[in-house]
Design an enzyme around this catalytic site. Structure first.
Site, PDB file in Angstrom:
ATOM      1  N   GLU A  36      -7.061 -16.892 -12.194  1.00 51.61           N
ATOM      2  CA  GLU A  36      -7.313 -15.760 -13.084  1.00 51.61           C
ATOM      3  C   GLU A  36      -8.180 -14.823 -12.251  1.00 51.61           C
ATOM      4  OE1 GLU A  36      -6.299 -14.960 -16.059  1.00 51.61           O
ATOM      5  OE2 GLU A  36      -5.144 -16.773 -16.455  1.00 51.61           O
ATOM      6  N   THR A  89     -13.105 -14.807  -2.627  1.00 48.43           N
ATOM      7  CA  THR A  89     -13.466 -13.393  -2.753  1.00 48.43           C
ATOM      8  C   THR A  89     -14.897 -13.156  -2.288  1.00 48.43           C
ATOM      9  OG1 THR A  89     -13.975 -11.718  -4.416  1.00 48.43           O
ATOM     10  CG2 THR A  89     -13.977 -13.967  -5.182  1.00 48.43           C
ATOM     11  N   ASP A  90     -15.172 -11.928  -1.865  1.00 46.51           N
ATOM     12  CA  ASP A  90     -16.560 -11.579  -1.489  1.00 46.51           C
ATOM     13  C   ASP A  90     -17.472 -11.529  -2.712  1.00 46.51           C
ATOM     14  OD1 ASP A  90     -15.531  -9.251  -2.650  1.00 46.51           O
ATOM     15  OD2 ASP A  90     -16.149  -7.920  -1.005  1.00 46.51           O
ATOM     16  N   GLU A  91     -16.872 -11.553  -3.919  1.00 49.29           N
ATOM     17  CA  GLU A  91     -17.696 -11.416  -5.130  1.00 49.29           C
ATOM     18  C   GLU A  91     -18.577 -12.642  -5.372  1.00 49.29           C
ATOM     19  OE1 GLU A  91     -15.598  -9.706  -8.441  1.00 49.29           O
ATOM     20  OE2 GLU A  91     -14.257  -8.641  -7.086  1.00 49.29           O
ATOM     21  N   TYR A  93     -15.869 -14.528 -13.641  1.00 54.94           N
ATOM     22  CA  TYR A  93     -14.834 -14.634 -12.596  1.00 54.94           C
ATOM     23  C   TYR A  93     -15.456 -15.077 -11.275  1.00 54.94           C
ATOM     24  CZ  TYR A  93     -11.962 -12.965  -8.687  1.00 54.94           C
ATOM     25  OH  TYR A  93     -11.284 -12.866  -7.489  1.00 54.94           O
ATOM     26  N   LYS A 111     -14.971 -18.565  -9.018  1.00 51.97           N
ATOM     27  CA  LYS A 111     -14.513 -18.604  -7.619  1.00 51.97           C
ATOM     28  C   LYS A 111     -15.575 -19.293  -6.741  1.00 51.97           C
ATOM     29  CE  LYS A 111     -11.232 -17.102  -6.079  1.00 51.97           C
ATOM     30  NZ  LYS A 111      -9.851 -17.646  -5.929  1.00 51.97           N
ATOM     31  N   ASN A 150      -8.612  -5.758  -2.438  1.00 54.67           N
ATOM     32  CA  ASN A 150      -7.301  -5.426  -1.860  1.00 54.67           C
ATOM     33  C   ASN A 150      -6.651  -4.271  -2.610  1.00 54.67           C
ATOM     34  OD1 ASN A 150      -5.717  -8.400  -0.547  1.00 54.67           O
ATOM     35  ND2 ASN A 150      -7.898  -8.033  -0.757  1.00 54.67           N
ATOM     36  N   ARG A 206      -4.445   1.252 -11.952  1.00 54.89           N
ATOM     37  CA  ARG A 206      -4.678   1.842 -13.287  1.00 54.89           C
ATOM     38  C   ARG A 206      -4.799   3.361 -13.189  1.00 54.89           C
ATOM     39  NH1 ARG A 206      -9.565   1.657 -17.691  1.00 54.89           N
ATOM     40  NH2 ARG A 206      -8.249   2.397 -19.383  1.00 54.89           N
ATOM     41  N   GLN A 207      -5.532   3.837 -12.186  1.00 57.42           N
ATOM     42  CA  GLN A 207      -5.729   5.293 -12.072  1.00 57.42           C
ATOM     43  C   GLN A 207      -4.432   5.969 -11.623  1.00 57.42           C
ATOM     44  OE1 GLN A 207      -8.201   5.591 -13.672  1.00 57.42           O
ATOM     45  NE2 GLN A 207      -9.297   3.692 -13.203  1.00 57.42           N
TER      46      GLN A 207
HETATM   47  P1  NAD Z   1      -3.132 -11.895  -9.472  1.00 64.38           P
HETATM   48  O1  NAD Z   1      -3.799 -12.007 -10.791  1.00 64.38           O
HETATM   49  O2  NAD Z   1      -2.275 -10.715  -9.169  1.00 64.38           O
HETATM   50  O3  NAD Z   1      -2.224 -13.196  -9.224  1.00 64.38           O
HETATM   51  C1  NAD Z   1      -2.665 -14.483  -9.568  1.00 64.38           C
HETATM   52  C2  NAD Z   1      -1.418 -15.366  -9.712  1.00 64.38           C
HETATM   53  O4  NAD Z   1      -1.869 -16.689 -10.028  1.00 64.38           O
HETATM   54  C3  NAD Z   1      -0.500 -14.924 -10.861  1.00 64.38           C
HETATM   55  O5  NAD Z   1       0.834 -14.901 -10.403  1.00 64.38           O
HETATM   56  C4  NAD Z   1      -0.707 -15.986 -11.926  1.00 64.38           C
HETATM   57  O6  NAD Z   1       0.453 -16.221 -12.708  1.00 64.38           O
HETATM   58  C5  NAD Z   1      -1.071 -17.198 -11.079  1.00 64.38           C
HETATM   59  N1  NAD Z   1      -1.854 -18.191 -11.828  1.00 64.38           N
HETATM   60  C6  NAD Z   1      -2.960 -17.974 -12.577  1.00 64.38           C
HETATM   61  N2  NAD Z   1      -3.375 -19.139 -13.124  1.00 64.38           N
HETATM   62  C7  NAD Z   1      -2.520 -20.096 -12.701  1.00 64.38           C
HETATM   63  C8  NAD Z   1      -2.422 -21.485 -12.927  1.00 64.38           C
HETATM   64  N3  NAD Z   1      -3.284 -22.135 -13.712  1.00 64.38           N
HETATM   65  N4  NAD Z   1      -1.421 -22.166 -12.313  1.00 64.38           N
HETATM   66  C9  NAD Z   1      -0.525 -21.525 -11.518  1.00 64.38           C
HETATM   67  N5  NAD Z   1      -0.551 -20.210 -11.289  1.00 64.38           N
HETATM   68  C10 NAD Z   1      -1.544 -19.491 -11.873  1.00 64.38           C
HETATM   69  O7  NAD Z   1      -4.310 -12.046  -8.421  1.00 64.38           O
HETATM   70  P2  NAD Z   1      -4.448 -11.489  -6.921  1.00 64.38           P
HETATM   71  O8  NAD Z   1      -5.168 -10.212  -6.964  1.00 64.38           O
HETATM   72  O9  NAD Z   1      -3.155 -11.605  -6.223  1.00 64.38           O
HETATM   73  O10 NAD Z   1      -5.471 -12.565  -6.331  1.00 64.38           O
HETATM   74  C11 NAD Z   1      -4.996 -13.741  -5.681  1.00 64.38           C
HETATM   75  C12 NAD Z   1      -6.179 -14.512  -5.135  1.00 64.38           C
HETATM   76  O11 NAD Z   1      -6.924 -13.689  -4.228  1.00 64.38           O
HETATM   77  C13 NAD Z   1      -7.161 -14.967  -6.202  1.00 64.38           C
HETATM   78  O12 NAD Z   1      -7.589 -16.271  -5.869  1.00 64.38           O
HETATM   79  C14 NAD Z   1      -8.308 -13.976  -6.095  1.00 64.38           C
HETATM   80  O13 NAD Z   1      -9.527 -14.560  -6.486  1.00 64.38           O
HETATM   81  C15 NAD Z   1      -8.294 -13.680  -4.603  1.00 64.38           C
HETATM   82  N6  NAD Z   1      -8.825 -12.376  -4.198  1.00 64.38           N
HETATM   83  C16 NAD Z   1      -8.342 -11.239  -4.796  1.00 64.38           C
HETATM   84  C17 NAD Z   1      -8.810 -10.002  -4.354  1.00 64.38           C
HETATM   85  C18 NAD Z   1      -8.274  -8.718  -4.942  1.00 64.38           C
HETATM   86  O14 NAD Z   1      -8.743  -7.643  -4.588  1.00 64.38           O
HETATM   87  N7  NAD Z   1      -7.271  -8.748  -5.810  1.00 64.38           N
HETATM   88  C19 NAD Z   1      -9.771  -9.925  -3.337  1.00 64.38           C
HETATM   89  C20 NAD Z   1     -10.231 -11.127  -2.764  1.00 64.38           C
HETATM   90  C21 NAD Z   1      -9.750 -12.341  -3.192  1.00 64.38           C
HETATM   91  P1  TYD Z   2     -11.449  -3.907 -10.150  1.00 66.97           P
HETATM   92  O1  TYD Z   2     -10.154  -3.385  -9.620  1.00 66.97           O
HETATM   93  O2  TYD Z   2     -11.482  -4.505 -11.498  1.00 66.97           O
HETATM   94  O3  TYD Z   2     -11.994  -4.915  -9.047  1.00 66.97           O
HETATM   95  P2  TYD Z   2     -13.436  -5.681  -8.926  1.00 66.97           P
HETATM   96  O4  TYD Z   2     -14.091  -5.682 -10.227  1.00 66.97           O
HETATM   97  O5  TYD Z   2     -12.983  -7.039  -8.535  1.00 66.97           O
HETATM   98  O6  TYD Z   2     -14.167  -4.985  -7.861  1.00 66.97           O
HETATM   99  O7  TYD Z   2     -12.515  -2.720 -10.148  1.00 66.97           O
HETATM  100  C1  TYD Z   2     -12.876  -2.039  -8.949  1.00 66.97           C
HETATM  101  C2  TYD Z   2     -13.996  -1.064  -9.287  1.00 66.97           C
HETATM  102  O8  TYD Z   2     -13.483  -0.049 -10.160  1.00 66.97           O
HETATM  103  C3  TYD Z   2     -15.146  -1.685 -10.029  1.00 66.97           C
HETATM  104  O9  TYD Z   2     -16.344  -1.025  -9.623  1.00 66.97           O
HETATM  105  C4  TYD Z   2     -14.870  -1.378 -11.493  1.00 66.97           C
HETATM  106  C5  TYD Z   2     -14.222  -0.029 -11.401  1.00 66.97           C
HETATM  107  N1  TYD Z   2     -13.233   0.323 -12.455  1.00 66.97           N
HETATM  108  C6  TYD Z   2     -13.287   1.594 -13.059  1.00 66.97           C
HETATM  109  O10 TYD Z   2     -14.180   2.416 -12.780  1.00 66.97           O
HETATM  110  N2  TYD Z   2     -12.325   1.933 -13.971  1.00 66.97           N
HETATM  111  C7  TYD Z   2     -11.333   1.072 -14.316  1.00 66.97           C
HETATM  112  O11 TYD Z   2     -10.486   1.432 -15.155  1.00 66.97           O
HETATM  113  C8  TYD Z   2     -11.284  -0.226 -13.693  1.00 66.97           C
HETATM  114  C9  TYD Z   2     -10.203  -1.204 -14.058  1.00 66.97           C
HETATM  115  C10 TYD Z   2     -12.250  -0.549 -12.753  1.00 66.97           C
END
Ligand code: NAD
Ligand code: TYD
Length: 335
Positions: free
Chosen positions: A81, A121-123, A148, A152, A178, A191-192
């Site tokens: 998630e 994640t860096d979070e 979240y 992690k 990313n 979203r934007q």
């Molecule tokens: P995403 O939400 O787009 O994809 C997550 C996928 O995991 C989905 O396809 C979902 O169906 C699947 N999933 C969720 N719970 C599951 C479960 N219990 N069993 C099997 N599948 C399940 O997320 P993302 O942005 O692609 O992120 C992928 C990974 O990278 C995550 O671990 C996230 O913490 C990490 N990450 C994301 C970012 C980012 O900017 N998005 C940055 C750093 C790290």
């Molecule tokens: P997000 O994409 O949710 O990533 P993260 O919380 O993991 O960094 O949000 C990126 C930044 O954008 C964060 O500072 C929250 C902000 N944000 C908005 O200002 N408006 C929005 O509608 C959303 C979804 C995020």
């Protein structure tokens, strides 16, 4: 090489699968994905069925995971998630998938002695002050601020504990935010873009001064491969591409792409506990020979806008559901 990719129908995982199959002819991929709201079957459309199979299932399913692990040489664990805002409302979904799911996987990887790469994640490090010159390193103490990032962080600790106690052959990477194609409309940049494509205003949380360290998803996934091939078992690697921008700057750039005034957007309710700034010192991964290729963030944003413009069928339904939930919660703030 037989690779089990968890979460491979989501944003980063599906980009990983596409990139892996197109650049590494000796690979076969099994995607294990629960196909939650965040997944999209279109993400894996058109891939060679001889080389890529989707198993719809949960990483918490002990028997299924054991069966798939027995046939894998490598696991790349993306499933999670992944959205901070959702974690504030439904934290137990995050402990289940992110913590329990990771433990189920590493238990099975240990049993079958399978090489494991954990995507984090860096979070997990919490946030930095806006005027702090520091950046995160692998030695930065964990200090997560949201459910979240707490989940992690817990999963990272379990992976390290299994390396030490059970000899799990694992590496961990912590990447910054990313962007790129196939990111769910709940996240900031898509979203934007979708608001702008619909002729609506971008919506910025709070002051918009929060800084994120943006990296193109392909650069993240290339770094993951570098770590798999050259990283040291038990080590943690930080991935980032010197892409710090505040949210106001990102929105201004998107407005420019759409020929609008840079400052035209709505301020909406801030996220509780909103992290101020993330910044990555990627020396640990650069030292392995990886380098980001997408250094021009503005060009990357423009390409991403074009991807969403060209693929309305991919995002229309997800946007509708996401946006109506957001708008029920958000209140517009005065500028
Ligand atoms: P995403 O939400 O787009 O994809 C997550 C996928 O995991 C989905 O396809 C979902 O169906 C699947 N999933 C969720 N719970 C599951 C479960 N219990 N069993 C099997 N599948 C399940 O997320 P993302 O942005 O692609 O992120 C992928 C990974 O990278 C995550 O671990 C996230 O913490 C990490 N990450 C994301 C970012 C980012 O900017 N998005 C940055 C750093 C790290
Ligand atoms: P997000 O994409 O949710 O990533 P993260 O919380 O993991 O960094 O949000 C990126 C930044 O954008 C964060 O500072 C929250 C902000 N944000 C908005 O200002 N408006 C929005 O509608 C959303 C979804 C995020």
């Amino acid at each position: 090489m037989r690779i089990l990719v968890t979460g491979g129908a989501g944003f980063i995982g599906s980009n990983f699968v596409h990139r892996t199959l197109s650049t590494r002819p000796d690979t076969q991929v099994v995607v294990l994905d629960a196909m939650t709201y965040a997944a999209n079957p279109e993400n894996l459309a058109g891939l060679d069925p001889q080389r890529c199979r989707l198993v719809e299932g949960d990483v918490c399913d002990v028997e299924l995971v054991d069966e798939l692990m027995a046939e894998a040489d490598l696991v790349v664990h993306f499933a999670a998630e992944s959205h901070n805002d959702n974690s504030l409302h439904n934290p137990l979904a995050f402990t289940r998938s992110n913590v329990e799911g990771t433990v189920v996987l590493i238990n099975a990887a240990t049993r079958h002695d399978v090489r494991f790469h954990h995507i984090s994640t860096d979070e997990v490090f919490g946030d930095l002050a806006l005027d702090d010159p520091a950046r995160f390193t692998p030695d930065t103490p964990y200090n997560p601020s949201s459910p979240y990032s707490a989940s992690k962080a817990a999963s990272d600790h379990f992976v390290r504990a299994f390396v030490r106690s059970h000899g799990l052959r694992a590496t961990i990477s912590n990447c910054s935010n990313n962007y790129g194609p196939r990111q769910h409309p709940e996240k900031f940049i898509p979203r934007q873009i979708l608001n702008l494509l619909a002729g609506e205003e971008p919506r910025v949380y709070g002051t918009g001064e929060n800084v994120r360290d943006w990296i193109h998803v392909d650069d993240h996934n290339d770094a993951v491969w570098t770590i798999i091939e050259k990283g040291e078992i038990g080590q943690t690697y930080l991935i980032g591409a010197d892409g710090e921008h505040d949210n106001l700057a990102v929105v201004a750039e998107l407005n420019r792409v759409f020929g609008r005034e840079p400052g035209a957007f709505l301020h909406v309710t801030d996220r509780p506990g909103h992290d101020r700034r993330y910044a990555i010192d990627a020396s640990s991964t650069l030292a392995l020979g990886w380098e980001p290729r997408h250094r021009d963030f503005r060009a990357g944003l423009r390409e991403t806008v074009e991807w969403y413009r060209g693929n309305p069928g991919w995002w229309e339904r997800a946007r509708e559901a996401t946006e109506s939930a957001y708008r029920r919660r958000e209140v517009q703030l005065p500028k």
